[in-house]
Design an enzyme around this catalytic site. Structure first.
Site, mmCIF file in Angstrom:
data_model
loop_
_atom_site.group_PDB
_atom_site.id
_atom_site.type_symbol
_atom_site.label_atom_id
_atom_site.label_comp_id
_atom_site.label_asym_id
_atom_site.label_seq_id
_atom_site.Cartn_x
_atom_site.Cartn_y
_atom_site.Cartn_z
ATOM 1 N N MET A 120 0.822 -1.210 0.000
ATOM 2 C CA MET A 120 0.000 0.000 0.000
ATOM 3 C C MET A 120 0.855 1.258 0.000
ATOM 4 O O MET A 120 0.480 2.270 -0.598
ATOM 5 C CB MET A 120 -0.961 -0.004 1.205
ATOM 6 N N THR B 74 -4.601 0.861 8.308
ATOM 7 C CA THR B 74 -4.165 -0.376 8.974
ATOM 8 C C THR B 74 -5.353 -1.127 9.561
ATOM 9 O O THR B 74 -6.198 -0.518 10.221
ATOM 10 C CB THR B 74 -3.191 -0.017 10.127
ATOM 11 N N THR B 75 -5.381 -2.445 9.343
ATOM 12 C CA THR B 75 -6.462 -3.265 9.905
ATOM 13 C C THR B 75 -5.904 -4.182 10.998
ATOM 14 O O THR B 75 -4.695 -4.272 11.182
ATOM 15 C CB THR B 75 -7.119 -4.109 8.797
ATOM 16 N N ASN C 129 -11.530 0.020 5.040
ATOM 17 C CA ASN C 129 -11.469 0.059 3.571
ATOM 18 C C ASN C 129 -11.719 1.489 3.101
ATOM 19 O O ASN C 129 -12.725 2.093 3.448
ATOM 20 C CB ASN C 129 -12.504 -0.897 2.958
ATOM 21 N N HIS D 224 -8.537 -12.836 0.431
ATOM 22 C CA HIS D 224 -7.378 -11.957 0.212
ATOM 23 C C HIS D 224 -6.146 -12.794 -0.133
ATOM 24 O O HIS D 224 -6.115 -14.003 0.094
ATOM 25 C CB HIS D 224 -7.075 -11.141 1.476
ATOM 26 N N HIS D 225 -5.118 -12.092 -0.576
ATOM 27 C CA HIS D 225 -3.810 -12.669 -0.931
ATOM 28 C C HIS D 225 -3.165 -13.434 0.236
ATOM 29 O O HIS D 225 -3.520 -13.227 1.392
ATOM 30 C CB HIS D 225 -2.874 -11.534 -1.381
ATOM 31 N N LYS E 46 -1.662 -11.682 3.673
ATOM 32 C CA LYS E 46 -2.469 -10.958 4.669
ATOM 33 C C LYS E 46 -2.360 -11.635 6.036
ATOM 34 O O LYS E 46 -2.500 -12.852 6.144
ATOM 35 C CB LYS E 46 -3.933 -10.861 4.212
ATOM 36 N N THR F 47 -12.389 -4.921 6.192
ATOM 37 C CA THR F 47 -13.600 -4.678 5.394
ATOM 38 C C THR F 47 -14.749 -5.567 5.852
ATOM 39 O O THR F 47 -15.892 -5.101 5.970
ATOM 40 C CB THR F 47 -13.312 -4.961 3.908
HETATM 41 N N1 NDP Z 1 -8.050 0.351 4.733
HETATM 42 C C1 NDP Z 1 -7.767 -0.031 3.470
HETATM 43 O O1 NDP Z 1 -8.376 0.448 2.476
HETATM 44 C C2 NDP Z 1 -6.676 -1.016 3.254
HETATM 45 C C3 NDP Z 1 -5.981 -1.489 4.335
HETATM 46 N N2 NDP Z 1 -4.894 -2.322 4.160
HETATM 47 C C4 NDP Z 1 -4.161 -2.643 5.374
HETATM 48 O O2 NDP Z 1 -2.923 -1.930 5.346
HETATM 49 C C5 NDP Z 1 -1.941 -2.650 6.074
HETATM 50 C C6 NDP Z 1 -0.691 -2.843 5.227
HETATM 51 O O3 NDP Z 1 -0.991 -3.664 4.126
HETATM 52 P P1 NDP Z 1 0.105 -3.969 2.998
HETATM 53 O O4 NDP Z 1 0.575 -2.695 2.388
HETATM 54 O O5 NDP Z 1 -0.462 -5.044 2.152
HETATM 55 O O6 NDP Z 1 1.286 -4.584 3.905
HETATM 56 P P2 NDP Z 1 2.869 -4.547 3.643
HETATM 57 O O7 NDP Z 1 3.444 -5.526 4.609
HETATM 58 O O8 NDP Z 1 3.146 -4.711 2.195
HETATM 59 O O9 NDP Z 1 3.281 -3.049 4.065
HETATM 60 C C7 NDP Z 1 3.391 -2.585 5.369
HETATM 61 C C8 NDP Z 1 4.650 -1.753 5.430
HETATM 62 O O10 NDP Z 1 4.704 -1.079 6.695
HETATM 63 C C9 NDP Z 1 6.014 -1.240 7.199
HETATM 64 N N3 NDP Z 1 6.073 -1.058 8.644
HETATM 65 C C10 NDP Z 1 5.651 -1.878 9.614
HETATM 66 N N4 NDP Z 1 5.948 -1.362 10.824
HETATM 67 C C11 NDP Z 1 6.574 -0.199 10.614
HETATM 68 C C12 NDP Z 1 7.134 0.801 11.462
HETATM 69 N N5 NDP Z 1 7.102 0.681 12.795
HETATM 70 N N6 NDP Z 1 7.711 1.890 10.900
HETATM 71 C C13 NDP Z 1 7.741 2.019 9.551
HETATM 72 N N7 NDP Z 1 7.237 1.116 8.699
HETATM 73 C C14 NDP Z 1 6.654 0.015 9.217
HETATM 74 C C15 NDP Z 1 6.389 -2.658 6.778
HETATM 75 O O11 NDP Z 1 7.764 -2.884 6.930
HETATM 76 P P3 NDP Z 1 8.290 -4.385 7.310
HETATM 77 O O12 NDP Z 1 8.059 -5.187 6.086
HETATM 78 O O13 NDP Z 1 9.713 -4.148 7.656
HETATM 79 O O14 NDP Z 1 7.461 -4.855 8.473
HETATM 80 C C16 NDP Z 1 5.910 -2.635 5.340
HETATM 81 O O15 NDP Z 1 6.840 -2.056 4.465
HETATM 82 C C17 NDP Z 1 -2.627 -3.957 6.524
HETATM 83 O O16 NDP Z 1 -3.127 -3.788 7.830
HETATM 84 C C18 NDP Z 1 -3.777 -4.083 5.523
HETATM 85 O O17 NDP Z 1 -4.831 -4.869 5.995
HETATM 86 C C19 NDP Z 1 -4.489 -2.715 2.933
HETATM 87 C C20 NDP Z 1 -5.155 -2.301 1.808
HETATM 88 C C21 NDP Z 1 -6.308 -1.419 1.884
HETATM 89 O O1 LIG Z 2 -4.614 -6.530 3.506
HETATM 90 C C1 LIG Z 2 -5.143 -6.171 2.437
HETATM 91 O O2 LIG Z 2 -4.600 -6.335 1.353
HETATM 92 C C2 LIG Z 2 -6.431 -5.472 2.506
HETATM 93 N N1 LIG Z 2 -6.868 -5.123 3.673
HETATM 94 C C3 LIG Z 2 -8.064 -4.429 3.968
HETATM 95 C C4 LIG Z 2 -8.950 -5.286 4.820
HETATM 96 O O3 LIG Z 2 -8.470 -5.896 5.786
HETATM 97 O O4 LIG Z 2 -10.155 -5.342 4.549
HETATM 98 C C5 LIG Z 2 -8.704 -3.816 2.758
HETATM 99 C C6 LIG Z 2 -8.538 -4.561 1.470
HETATM 100 O O5 LIG Z 2 -9.522 -5.553 1.380
HETATM 101 C C7 LIG Z 2 -7.141 -5.099 1.261
#
Ligand code: NDP
Ligand SMILES: O=C(O)C1=N[C@H](C(=O)O)C[C@H](O)C1
Length: 271
Positions: free
Chosen positions: A15, A101-102, A126, A157-158, A161, A168
């Site tokens: 993200m 973040t979720t 979401n 989801h992938h 997760k 959502t």
């Molecule tokens: N609300 C919405 O619309 C959506 C929500 N999400 C949520 O977003 C979150 C992230 O998803 P996603 O992008 O797939 O996950 P990723 O693991 O790809 O990305 C998370 C990033 O945050 C970093 N991170 C974690 N802790 C820290 C910290 N203390 N300081 C700085 N960086 C940090 C991770 O680093 P590292 O790898 O080193 O841990 C990683 O690079 C999940 O909770 C997901 O469910 C996702 C899509 C849509």
């Molecule tokens: O982790 C994800 O990728 C996503 N997380 C969110 C969730 O927990 O619903 C939103 C989206 O579906 C993608």
């Protein structure tokens, strides 16, 4: 008005990179910093290069405090623990904090609510327009159909997760519960295994699937005697979440501190 300066925390994540691309493509916003944790392989890389939009002259760092002090807002899709820490810093800096973040538990939600006394926080499981509209439709359907229709929420989801049910699914469950006038925590069934007995009357069930590269798929089933209504959403890319988060940041800019949702941002909250 000058561009809103946004910090992307977790800038190297799935993200995080989608957020950098969305900021690059949208009017009125600019990436002012990218933050990852100490030791991350992404440290020192240009946020734009990593996200595939070319260099933006912003190197990823690991110190959130100076980054927050020089910004108008933070976009945060990381982990519950990191998000609580970032909410505290956003409160200190008195800026906007958009939280995607979720998987946050009650203690983390309480810490975020406390931070919202000083930061303007928009938090949603979401950020897409489609899912939030679906939530409003689910609330309406649950209200109209009543307890004769059993509610089941399915999500896929992938494989990466880490939390379940998805944010959502819980958001949709909350809307269904509100439509029915019941408390979600008291009525949700999150897993079934073995001899479970018949379905508890009035419950809201959750089913979780994980695999491959699925971005996010949700179905809300209203199952009655002899008929079923299925409302669903399919995310085809992460841009929908990222653009929603930027929209939330722009909406929150200049607003007083408080805790808001995407329903507030989109003007479809049922108050
Ligand atoms: N609300 C919405 O619309 C959506 C929500 N999400 C949520 O977003 C979150 C992230 O998803 P996603 O992008 O797939 O996950 P990723 O693991 O790809 O990305 C998370 C990033 O945050 C970093 N991170 C974690 N802790 C820290 C910290 N203390 N300081 C700085 N960086 C940090 C991770 O680093 P590292 O790898 O080193 O841990 C990683 O690079 C999940 O909770 C997901 O469910 C996702 C899509 C849509
Ligand atoms: O982790 C994800 O990728 C996503 N997380 C969110 C969730 O927990 O619903 C939103 C989206 O579906 C993608």
């Amino acid at each position: 008005m000058s561009d809103m300066r946004l910090v992307v925390v977790g800038a190297g994540g799935r993200m995080g990179q989608a957020l950098v691309r969305a900021i690059h493509d949208m009017e009125g916003v600019a990436v002012s910093a990218g933050v990852e944790r100490p030791g991350s392989p992404h440290l020192g890389r240009d946020v734009g290069e990593l996200a595939g939009v070319g260099p933006l002259g912003v190197a990823i760092g690991c110190d959130p405090l100076p980054a927050f002090a020089a910004a108008d807002g933070v976009l945060d899709f990381t982990s519950p623990k990191a998000t609580v820490e970032f909410a505290g810093y956003a409160a200190q800096a008195r800026i906007v904090h958009v939280i995607g973040t979720t998987g946050c538990g009650p203690d983390e939600d309480a810490a975020i609510a406390a931070a919202a006394r000083h930061a303007t926080i928009v938090k949603s499981g979401n950020m897409s327009l489609g899912v939030n509209l679906l939530g409003a439709l689910v609330r309406q359907a649950a209200r109209a159909l009543g307890p004769d229709f059993d509610i089941e929420i399915l999500e896929m989801h992938h494989r990466h997760k880490v939390d379940a049910p998805s944010g959502t699914a819980l958001l949709l469950g909350e809307q269904a519960a509100q439509g029915r006038g019941i408390d979600l925590a008291e009525h949700s069934v999150r897993s079934r295994d073995g001899h479970t007995g018949p379905r508890p009357e009035g419950s809201i069930g959750f089913a979780t699937l994980r695999g491959g590269s699925v971005i996010g798929e949700h179905e809300v089933v209203f199952a009655g005697e002899g008929e079923r209504i299925v409302l669903s959403h399919i995310a085809e890319n992460r841009t929908i979440f990222a653009r929603g988060a930027v929209r939330a940041a722009l909406w929150a800019r200049g607003r007083k501190p408080g805790l808001f949702s995407m329903l507030d941002v989109l003007g479809i909250a049922d108050r």
